[in-house]
Design a protein around this motif. Structure first.
Motif, mmCIF file in Angstrom:
data_model
loop_
_atom_site.group_PDB
_atom_site.id
_atom_site.type_symbol
_atom_site.label_atom_id
_atom_site.label_comp_id
_atom_site.label_asym_id
_atom_site.label_seq_id
_atom_site.Cartn_x
_atom_site.Cartn_y
_atom_site.Cartn_z
ATOM 1 N N ASP A 1 -5.831 3.355 -2.200
ATOM 2 C CA ASP A 1 -5.123 2.089 -2.201
ATOM 3 C C ASP A 1 -6.086 0.961 -2.550
ATOM 4 O OD1 ASP A 1 -2.353 1.909 -1.710
ATOM 5 O OD2 ASP A 1 -2.677 2.897 0.220
ATOM 6 N N VAL A 2 -5.583 -0.013 -3.281
ATOM 7 C CA VAL A 2 -6.418 -1.152 -3.658
ATOM 8 C C VAL A 2 -7.038 -1.796 -2.415
ATOM 9 C CG1 VAL A 2 -6.421 -3.405 -4.779
ATOM 10 C CG2 VAL A 2 -5.046 -1.573 -5.705
ATOM 11 N N SER B 1 -8.066 -8.270 -2.170
ATOM 12 C CA SER B 1 -8.589 -6.923 -2.395
ATOM 13 C C SER B 1 -8.494 -6.541 -3.868
ATOM 14 C CB SER B 1 -7.835 -5.902 -1.550
ATOM 15 O OG SER B 1 -6.529 -5.710 -2.053
ATOM 16 N N PHE B 2 -7.764 -7.335 -4.643
ATOM 17 C CA PHE B 2 -7.570 -6.995 -6.048
ATOM 18 C C PHE B 2 -8.618 -7.693 -6.896
ATOM 19 C CE2 PHE B 2 -5.520 -6.427 -10.073
ATOM 20 C CZ PHE B 2 -4.902 -5.206 -9.907
ATOM 21 N N PRO B 3 -9.467 -6.926 -7.590
ATOM 22 C CA PRO B 3 -10.510 -7.564 -8.382
ATOM 23 C C PRO B 3 -9.920 -8.295 -9.585
ATOM 24 C CG PRO B 3 -10.504 -5.216 -8.787
ATOM 25 C CD PRO B 3 -9.484 -5.460 -7.729
ATOM 26 N N ASP B 4 -10.650 -9.259 -10.088
ATOM 27 C CA ASP B 4 -10.176 -10.078 -11.195
ATOM 28 C C ASP B 4 -11.232 -10.041 -12.287
ATOM 29 O OD1 ASP B 4 -9.310 -12.016 -12.942
ATOM 30 O OD2 ASP B 4 -8.588 -13.349 -11.349
ATOM 31 N N HIS C 1 1.453 -0.618 -6.970
ATOM 32 C CA HIS C 1 0.440 -1.123 -6.058
ATOM 33 C C HIS C 1 -0.461 -2.094 -6.799
ATOM 34 C CE1 HIS C 1 -1.792 1.901 -8.251
ATOM 35 N NE2 HIS C 1 -2.864 1.230 -7.920
ATOM 36 N N ASP C 2 -0.241 -2.199 -8.111
ATOM 37 C CA ASP C 2 -1.119 -2.994 -8.964
ATOM 38 C C ASP C 2 -0.543 -4.399 -9.133
ATOM 39 O OD1 ASP C 2 -2.623 -4.119 -10.987
ATOM 40 O OD2 ASP C 2 -2.860 -2.230 -12.062
ATOM 41 N N ILE C 3 -1.111 -5.338 -8.382
ATOM 42 C CA ILE C 3 -0.592 -6.700 -8.417
ATOM 43 C C ILE C 3 -0.696 -7.283 -9.818
ATOM 44 C CG2 ILE C 3 -0.844 -9.010 -7.427
ATOM 45 C CD1 ILE C 3 -2.004 -7.837 -5.004
ATOM 46 N N GLY C 4 -1.731 -6.878 -10.557
ATOM 47 C CA GLY C 4 -1.925 -7.418 -11.890
ATOM 48 C C GLY C 4 -0.762 -7.079 -12.808
ATOM 49 N N PRO D 1 0.122 -14.867 -12.752
ATOM 50 C CA PRO D 1 1.249 -14.941 -13.683
ATOM 51 C C PRO D 1 1.104 -16.062 -14.701
ATOM 52 C CG PRO D 1 1.913 -15.513 -11.434
ATOM 53 C CD PRO D 1 0.499 -15.097 -11.364
ATOM 54 N N LEU E 1 -4.145 -8.604 0.339
ATOM 55 C CA LEU E 1 -3.919 -7.794 -0.865
ATOM 56 C C LEU E 1 -4.458 -8.510 -2.090
ATOM 57 C CD1 LEU E 1 -0.318 -6.249 -0.969
ATOM 58 C CD2 LEU E 1 -2.504 -5.064 -0.836
ATOM 59 N N GLN F 1 -1.957 1.603 -20.684
ATOM 60 C CA GLN F 1 -1.216 0.860 -19.661
ATOM 61 C C GLN F 1 -0.772 -0.491 -20.213
ATOM 62 O OE1 GLN F 1 -2.480 0.474 -15.431
ATOM 63 N NE2 GLN F 1 -2.969 -1.598 -15.995
ATOM 64 N N SER G 1 -12.531 -3.792 -13.970
ATOM 65 C CA SER G 1 -12.505 -4.945 -13.082
ATOM 66 C C SER G 1 -13.349 -4.732 -11.824
ATOM 67 C CB SER G 1 -11.062 -5.301 -12.707
ATOM 68 O OG SER G 1 -10.453 -4.218 -12.057
ATOM 69 N N ALA H 1 2.299 -8.979 -11.762
ATOM 70 C CA ALA H 1 2.215 -10.384 -12.153
ATOM 71 C C ALA H 1 2.639 -10.572 -13.601
ATOM 72 C CB ALA H 1 0.792 -10.897 -11.953
ATOM 73 N N GLU H 2 2.359 -9.590 -14.431
ATOM 74 C CA GLU H 2 2.694 -9.722 -15.839
ATOM 75 C C GLU H 2 4.152 -9.407 -16.136
ATOM 76 O OE1 GLU H 2 -0.037 -7.375 -18.039
ATOM 77 O OE2 GLU H 2 -1.755 -8.624 -17.489
ATOM 78 N N PRO I 1 -5.128 -5.835 -16.490
ATOM 79 C CA PRO I 1 -4.140 -6.782 -15.981
ATOM 80 C C PRO I 1 -4.811 -7.816 -15.074
ATOM 81 C CG PRO I 1 -3.556 -4.518 -15.411
ATOM 82 C CD PRO I 1 -4.952 -4.505 -15.928
ATOM 83 N N VAL I 2 -4.338 -9.034 -15.155
ATOM 84 C CA VAL I 2 -4.885 -10.115 -14.342
ATOM 85 C C VAL I 2 -3.832 -10.530 -13.325
ATOM 86 C CG1 VAL I 2 -5.645 -12.507 -14.427
ATOM 87 C CG2 VAL I 2 -6.369 -10.909 -16.201
ATOM 88 N N PRO I 3 -4.200 -10.595 -12.053
ATOM 89 C CA PRO I 3 -3.185 -10.914 -11.033
ATOM 90 C C PRO I 3 -2.845 -12.394 -11.002
ATOM 91 C CG PRO I 3 -5.310 -10.558 -9.998
ATOM 92 C CD PRO I 3 -5.511 -10.320 -11.463
ATOM 93 N N GLU J 1 0.842 -1.198 0.000
ATOM 94 C CA GLU J 1 0.000 0.000 0.000
ATOM 95 C C GLU J 1 0.876 1.246 0.000
ATOM 96 O OE1 GLU J 1 -3.565 -0.759 2.947
ATOM 97 O OE2 GLU J 1 -1.843 -1.986 3.426
ATOM 98 N N SER J 2 0.266 2.406 -0.212
ATOM 99 C CA SER J 2 1.058 3.632 -0.142
ATOM 100 C C SER J 2 1.540 3.813 1.291
ATOM 101 C CB SER J 2 0.236 4.829 -0.604
ATOM 102 O OG SER J 2 -0.996 4.855 0.044
#
Lengths: 354, 281, 325
Positions: C184-185, A270-273, A226-229, C261, A267, A203, C214, A232-233, C257-259, A59-60
């Motif tokens: 924050d997410v 909390s990240f939408p998919d 902060h963007d896990i997506g 990998p 986390l 993006q 999303s 991940a890429e 983006p998809v979390p 997080e920030s």
């Protein structure tokens, strides 16, 4: 340039024979302020192989940007450093300004958070390429030649070199900055939230560009987001920071596939998919602490739904739970149980509203 | 608000400035008790002759002027003029400049165009010649000097306040108030004005200094109020009587007093500027 | 039941800035947009910057007046100078939780301000309603927050204050303009759930503007995708996300983006990224569309129902549903 001697295989299993391009050992950073001060980073150890990629997430206020700036010693003077930062075997902490300039931009370039402010508004892009080149004693003709090639590489028309930053869109500016960062063919790119604030298609374009550049130039990437997506890429490895400490680190597939620290689990939840649009994301109630000094407990305990008395009494060390995968949680061994419990409704609501 | 008022005490320069200003206010308040003589009374020697250019002595601690007036008493009464000019001008300038800036910035369009051309006009007029001309036309008096100064000096704060309002206008809390149905007056004075107030105060502080300097200049050029004793006028009289070289006791005290006062006001302003401009923090 | 909001072919055109030698074309920020929303429903409006979604929000809250068409809030037609009742009917939550609250007001005063503007109740009544709104925004206990200043709160808490301020007048329509994109997410989901709950509990509808597809699925009932001022696809939110009909929607969904990998990120066609100005009479997306045919250059498609309740403005939507972007 010397970079080829340092090149090493990305080989998680056998780390002893390879030289890390960037090696951070027991790094602590403290900001002196008028008040009690802020412990921004607390005993962080990380490494990044040549050509490798490491994502810093959190997080920030968790210390991501501080850590990124520290690698190039770009911190403000009121920051106090303890521990070591080595770039290609050299101690960055002990370097003189002159030596630092040999590394910054030449071998390790920085792509800042806000593309809007990173360019000088009153100069054309060409002037800015040339100025950067001149600061490192590169001739203007050579700078022009490289600038044109790099602009083409980041899918921008070299004719845009005559333009001023405000004449470009946000995505174009970000790509121009990436092109400028590549001017001296660096070995390491430190990118601080380079895709934040960009539209989703732009993006995607920027992320794909960074991915391709990495592959074709054997460019190591320290990527803060902060963007896990996006992480991940882009990143093979990931470190989850919280309150200036590494909570969990390992191969991205392992950390995101089987998160073993409650903070990572939270986390991740909390990240939408977009693949599962119906599933509501969860919030982690509360917010990261602003620590005046290092804490002798788990910093996440006050927000953790799995916290036990031991968590507020003893600081959990970062211990390996599998090959190349470590977590700083007393109950990392019960990670599978925590993961399955994590979907329980209301679990993350905590006592306070966010 | 108290915290804001005490802010300059946080630094040495600020404490010095506050001390000077407090001293000026105190002296002005008790001037009749403090001054040994009437500042406009002529003094004579034992022989009945006008006591011209008498050097400092036990009786006349800062000597006398060419016209036989007590310099110390004039200096003490001068504090009143400084405060009247400084405060009145600052209030006038603050009120005009702030409102022009608020209205121009908030409404934009034609209103903005008109008010900003007016501001450009005010910038285009040379300051001292304008004030001197106006005062000469109207008859030299303290009030006319104040009006003349204020008529031009609102220009700077108007421009600065306008640019502040331009960015505040787009902020969410102002838009929220508009969506909620707040009147323009309410948005201007309840939502926007408090947020430009630190900037207004900063400019008011600087305006005090400029106004005092302007009054001194006008008086020095001989267009001051003949019935008032101002520091600028003391310098003017010393100059026209041809005694500026020999009578240091006549010129040095008002010169120093003006400089000290203006510096003190500027220092207070600078200390406030640290608060309003984060880049100086 | 009266609709919370209805937009009928509303447009907002801006005249371009005057240049010395050339005159630009009129900018159609919002172009013939129609929709209707009953209380208790959430419409998501997705699009990139420049799609006109912010202008749409400004039209709905009365900060802009439509050039053509009309807007009705809870049965009252929006006019150039909306009256107090209409003003109370629609409120907004902004993107920036730092700029949207007056730093000089306490939280209590911030939430009471709309009541003061409309001279509703006495001091005790206003205080009661402000505390009630804070409680509804999950700032509990409200008494503890009332006397704080914005700088003492986190971004998520400030956004809850902004929400409390927006609901204190009990509006019929809430316009939320990217309310979580600067948070924050980890706190976003809580704000989204709060907004959904307020819509479900109060007799209120919400237009939720976002660039992030999303978060739409779990929040919105319907989703409209906006491109260059037009709704190019409208339908039940989950249908639009799972089975996008318009090539632009497909590109937006694929770009997220998809979390995970293990998932290979989509490559976007070069034509989509290159862009280009649309022809005057054709589909505005055609210059970026890899499916465009000759007809797309000459025909500007209207929204038409391709699947039940699921409309798209694309000539080839019927044949290409399910294709890659």
């Amino acid at each position: 340039m010397g970079r080829f001697t340092l090149q090493s295989r990305i080989d998680c299993g056998d780390r002893t024979t390879s030289v890390a391009l960037l090696e951070i050992r027991e790094l602590s950073i403290r900001y002196r302020t008028a008040g009690a001060g802020v412990q921004a980073i607390d005993g962080v150890s990380l490494e990044l192989e040549a050509g490798g990629s490491l994502g810093l997430v959190g997080e920030s206020g968790c210390g991501k940007s501080t850590l990124a700036l520290a690698t190039l010693r770009l911190l403000p003077p009121q920051a106090e450093l303890a521990g070591t930062i080595r770039f290609a075997g050299q101690d960055v902490g002990g370097m003189k300004e002159r030596q630092l300039r040999q590394i910054r931009w030449r071998r390790a370039a920085y792509v800042p958070q806000s593309a809007q402010n990173a360019l000088v508004p009153v100069h054309s892009l060409r002037a800015q390429f040339r100025a950067t080149a001149a600061a490192h004693r590169m001739r203007a003709t050579e700078a022009d030649r490289r600038a044109a090639a790099l602009m083409r590489r980041v899918e921008l028309d070299p004719a845009l070199l005559e333009r001023f930053p405000h004449e470009l869109s946000g995505g174009m500016r970000q790509r121009a900055i990436i092109a400028m960062a590549l001017l001296f063919e660096p070995e390491l790119l430190v990118a601080d939230e380079p895709t934040t604030g960009l539209d989703v298609i732009v993006q995607r374009q920027t992320v794909n560009l960074l991915r391709d550049l990495r592959a074709e130039r054997n460019l190591a990437l320290l990527f803060i987001s902060h963007d896990i997506g996006v992480v991940a890429e882009l990143c093979e490895r990931i470190a989850v920071l919280y309150a200036g400490r590494v909570m969990e680190t390992g191969a991205t597939a392992d950390v995101l596939g089987s998160p073993s620290h409650p903070y990572t689990i939270g986390l991740r939840r909390s990240f939408p998919d977009i693949r599962d649009p119906e599933r509501p994301a969860v919030s982690i109630a509360g917010h990261p602490p602003r620590l005046a000094e290092a804490l002798a407990a788990c910093p996440f305990a006050p927000r953790c739904p799995f916290a036990q008395p031991v968590c507020v009494a003893v600081q959990p060390p970062l211990v390996a739970i599998a090959e190349g995968h470590a977590a700083a949680c007393h109950f990392a061994g019960d990670a599978a149980a925590m993961r399955s419990a994590a979907n329980r409704p209301g679990l993350w609501d905590g006592a306070r509203a966010a | 608000m108290l915290r804001l008022a005490l802010l300059p005490l946080g630094s040495w320069s600020g404490r010095f400035a506050i001390f000077v200003l407090a001293a000026v206010v105190l002296v002005a308040a008790v001037a009749p008790a403090l001054a040994p003589y009437d500042p406009l009374a002529n003094h004579f020697d034992a022989a009945g002759q006008l006591l011209r250019l008498d050097p400092p002595s036990a009786r006349y601690k800062l000597g006398t002027t060419y016209y036989g007036l007590d310099v110390l008493s004039q200096l003490i009464y001068g504090t009143r003029i400084v405060l009247v000019v400084g405060i009145t001008c600052a209030v006038l300038i603050g009120v005009i400049g702030t409102n022009v800036g608020l209205v121009a910035g908030y409404y934009g369009g034609r209103v903005d165009g008109l008010l900003m051309r007016l501001t450009d006009l005010a910038f285009g007029i040379p300051f001292l010649p304008f004030v001197v001309m106006l005062v000469a036309l109207l008859r030299p008096s303290l009030w006319n000097t104040i009006v003349a100064i204020s008529m031009l000096m609102w220009r700077t704060s108007a421009r600065v306040i306008r640019s502040q309002v331009l960015s505040l206008r787009e902020r969410g809390f102002v838009r929220a108030a508009r969506i909620a149905g707040a009147s323009d007056l309410r948005i201007l004075y309840v939502h926007i004005f408090p947020n430009v107030l630190p900037m207004v105060l900063l400019y008011v502080a600087f305006d005090i200094a400029y106004a005092v300097l302007a009054e001194a200049s006008v008086s020095f050029l001989g267009f001051g109020d003949p019935n008032q004793v101002s520091w600028g006028q003391m310098l003017y009289l010393a100059y026209v009587s041809g005694s500026i070289r020999q009578a240091w006791w006549w010129t040095l005290p008002p010169g120093l007093a003006i400089s000290l006062f203006v510096i003190a006001v500027f220092l207070v302003g600078r200390n406030y500027e640290r608060l309003t401009n984060p880049r100086l923090r | 039941m009266t609709l919370a909001v209805e937009m009928r072919a509303a447009s907002k055109h801006f005249l371009p800035g005057r240049h010395l030698f050339r005159r630009g074309a009129v900018v159609r920020a919002v172009d013939r947009v129609s929709f209707a929303l009953p209380p208790g429903r959430v419409l998501g409006v997705a699009g990139e910057s420049g799609s006109g979604k912010s202008t749409l929000a400004n039209l709905l809250v009365g900060l802009e007046t439509p050039s053509h068409g009309d807007i009705t809030i809870a049965g009252h037609r929006m006019t150039r100078r909306p009256d107090a009742a209409l003003r109370r009917g629609v409120q907004m939550v902004f993107q920036d939780p730092f700029g949207s609250i007056d730093p000089r007001f306490t939280i209590g005063r911030t939430v009471e301000e709309p009541l003061l503007i409309h001279r509703l109740g006495d001091a005790a009544e206003r205080r009661r309603r402000a505390e009630e709104a804070l409680e509804q925004a999950e700032l509990r206990p409200a008494a503890a927050f009332r006397d704080l200043y914005p700088h003492e709160l986190s971004g998520g808490q400030r956004q809850r204050v902004a929400i409390a301020r927006a609901i204190v007048l009990r509006p019929k329509l809430l316009v939320a303009d990217e309310p979580v994109s600067m948070l924050d997410v980890s706190v976003r989901a809580g704000i989204l759930r709060l907004l959904r709950r307020l819509v479900d509990e109060g007799a209120m509808a919400m237009v939720f503007i976002t660039h992030d597809l999303s978060i739409v699925g779990s929040l919105c009932d319907e989703l409209a995708v906006m491109y260059r001022g037009r709704f190019v696809e409208v339908g039940p939110a989950l249908d639009v996300l799972r089975r996008p009909l318009h090539p632009y929607t497909r590109a937006l969904v694929a770009a997220v983006p998809v979390p995970d990998p293990a998932v290979t990120p989509a490559e976007l066609p070069a034509k989509l990224l290159a862009g280009g100005a649309p022809t005057a009479s054709g589909c505005r997306f055609a210059p970026r569309c890899s499916l465009a045919i000759a007809a797309c250059e000459t025909t500007d498609p209207e929204l038409s129902e391709i699947l039940p309740a699921h409309r798209a403005a694309c000539l080839r939507a019927g044949e290409t549903a399910g294709a890659r972007p």
